[in-house]
Design a protein around this motif. Sequence first.
Motif, short mmCIF file in Angstrom:
data_model
loop_
_atom_site.label_atom_id
_atom_site.label_comp_id
_atom_site.label_asym_id
_atom_site.label_seq_id
_atom_site.Cartn_x
_atom_site.Cartn_y
_atom_site.Cartn_z
N LYS A 1 0.85 -1.19 0.00
CA LYS A 1 0.00 0.00 0.00
C LYS A 1 0.88 1.23 0.00
N ASN A 2 0.46 2.27 -0.75
CA ASN A 2 1.25 3.49 -0.83
C ASN A 2 0.31 4.69 -0.88
N ARG A 3 0.27 5.45 0.20
CA ARG A 3 -0.62 6.62 0.27
C ARG A 3 -0.31 7.65 -0.82
N ASP A 4 0.93 7.67 -1.29
CA ASP A 4 1.32 8.63 -2.33
C ASP A 4 0.62 8.37 -3.66
N VAL B 1 -2.66 7.72 -3.80
CA VAL B 1 -4.07 8.09 -3.62
C VAL B 1 -4.25 9.50 -4.17
#
Length: 182
Positions: free
Chosen positions: A3-6, A8
Amino acid sequence: MAKNRDNVRVYGDLDSEVYLAAKGSTLPTTLTGPAAPFASLGWLSEDGIDFEVATDSTKFKGWQGGATLRVKVTSTEKTIKFQALEETPGVTELYFDHAAPTVATGVARIDLPEGIGTVERAAVFKFVDGSVTKYLCCELIQITERGTISHKNDDMTMYEFTAEIVGESYILTNAPAFVEAG
């Protein structure tokens, strides 16, 4: 895959826009532009731009037990919806399919056709989220549906459009998830 918030996205920054040009205009190949003859439609409603892909498919089943053995997509439709807030010749031409206004003594006259034809444009939909820019470039859009134009003192007048994407379309982006993957 981690998972990578960047990755989103929340598109809709001030530089997000809809650009239209005459059918047959050359689409951009970089994120600089789009240049003339593309022109911005101006302010859009806070509902943003909705892009929808719909497919029809046929399921092929085995005789023994009726289990699905294969699925084949038989058609694809790509539509985009947006609401223009500015009342300008470019917006009303898209809505009513009228010719250029005539101006005499400071008054513009817009003759509305009895029947609306197929309104076609080349289009670039620009989505911006901070330093990430994404263009949806469409060789041809055809306006298929129009919403009701409200004239109220407690709501903005909006020109709502649904367009079918016909022909070539592609996305240009500088999103790191895509640029670094290549």
